[in-house]
Design a protein around this motif. Structure first.
Motif: not given
Ligand code: SF4
Length: 384
Positions: A60-62, A66-71, A99-103, A305-307
């Motif tokens: 799920v994290a992967a 892949d989602v645009p960083p602004t989302h 990493d995603l949470r900190r960003a 599959q990816s989300l």
């Protein structure tokens, strides 16, 4: 993905018209187990410990990386009772998101019965900046349907858990299932607000999952309930009641020219990732359910599959396509559509056995009667 024919393209276009291209909320089921046995619960496997593997959380994290960083995506840990997984397990499942949470690209939330909250849990919640939602139905007598597996009331343990959260300075919202409390709105709200939540959500008891035998509140009861909630809220302006907040948001948006935003607002696809990595869309209540007509409601599995890929194929699912038929029928026939936007997929299925229908008891008691109650109060005020 190449869309091969006109029918396929039309179905994909219709899906894109109604449903947002990526999820703002992803529901994760760290365990199917719950330590409580509330009499209205819809979860079919709540007595069984089936736990999510770290590989599923990593997948799920992967996908979210892949989602645009602004989302920003809210990852909601939901059960069973998510804390029944234990703090070490939940910490291991949250790790791949760090990493995603900190960003600022992921934020965690958790829906819990709070009975297992202790200082170790509070440390974890603070460390991962988790937004906490606690389920409690009111004071002891209104919370009587919430018991453990030996039938003992859970009330004291829920209140103790809330006290521990508050003692550690952790903000929390409350959600109450309104069944027995339908005739006692003021008592319910007095009690819930005394616990110091950031907001209060009021879910009038629904007919869903394995909770299919019980008597549902009537529209008349709901109208009186919402009238009392509106009256209480006017006298307690500092307390946020989620349903009134949504109605206020809608009214403000159409008064201030934001109607276009409201009308173009698309459904969140709401992927729910079960412990196994299986994904259902539109309604978490569909996880673990099977039906002759719709099969197992699965849109895919995050281990395969990816989300994004799962969502890309969602328009081919029969229940998704029928739900869009239902939304179109609501838009064509219902005077409440503007505010309601078509309500919940799960309620249509569990009440009507299909997704392409319109009215449900849920939408009558939770949406229509709320609007009626506001109209009643406004008309009464105009006469005085
Ligand atoms: S109130 Fe019911 S019938 Fe009307 S738009 Fe909402 S879901 Fe559809």
């Amino acid at each position: 993905m190449t869309r091969t024919n006109a029918g396929e393209r039309d179905a994909a276009d219709r899906f894109e018209q109604w449903v947002a291209p990526r999820a703002s909320l992803v529901v994760l089921q760290p365990t199917t187990l719950c330590n409580l046995d509330c009499s209205y619960c819809y979860l079919p496997f709540r007595r069984k410990r089936q736990e999510m593997s770290v590989e599923v959380a990593e997948a799920v994290a992967a996908s979210l990386a892949d989602v645009p960083p602004t989302h920003t995506t809210e990852v909601c840990w939901h059960g069973g009772e998510p804390l029944a997984a234990g703090p070490e397990k939940l910490a291991a499942l949250m790790e791949p998101f760090e990493d995603l949470r900190r960003a600022g690209r992921v934020r965690h939330s958790l829906q819990t019965n709070a009975t297992l909250i202790n200082d170790t849990w509070c440390d974890l919640l603070i460390e991962h900046e988790v937004s906490v939602g606690v389920s409690i139905d009111g004071p002891g007598d209104l919370n009587a349907e919430r018991t453990d597996w030996s039938g003992r009331p859970a009330f004291d343990r829920i209140v103790a858990g809330i006290g521990t959260l508050a003692g550690r300075g952790i903000a929390f919202s409350l959600i109450a299932v309104v069944g027995a409390g339908i005739g006692r709105a003021a008592k319910l709200l007095d009690f819930l607000s005394s616990l110091g939540p950031t907001s209060i959500g009021l879910n009038i008891e629904e007919f869903e999952g394995v909770n299919a035998e019980r008597t549902q509140p009537t529209p008349e009861q709901a109208r009186t309930f919402w009238t009392d909630v509106l009256t209480w809220s006017a006298a307690h302006p500092g307390v946020e009641v989620r349903e009134l907040d949504r109605l206020g948001h809608y009214l403000r948006s159409i008064r201030t020219g934001g109607r276009q935003w409201w009308e173009s607002h698309r459904f969140d696809p709401l992927p729910t990732v079960a412990f196994s990595g299986d994904v259902v869309l539109l309604s978490p209540e569909l996880a673990g359910i099977r039906n002759e007509h719709y099969g197992d409601f699965l849109a895919g599995n995050v281990l395969e599959q990816s989300l994004d890929d799962i969502l890309d194929g969602a328009h081919r699912l029969r229940y998704v396509s029928e739900f869009l038929d239902g939304l179109e029928a609501c838009r064509a026939t219902c005077g409440f559509f503007d505010f309601c936007r078509g309500a919940q997929a799960g309620n249509r299925y569990f009440e009507n056995g299909r997704f392409d229908t319109t009215e449900t008891n849920f939408c009558r008691v939770s949406k229509q009667e709320l609007v009626h109650a506001l109209i009643d109060i406004t008309q009464k005020e105009q006469k005085t």
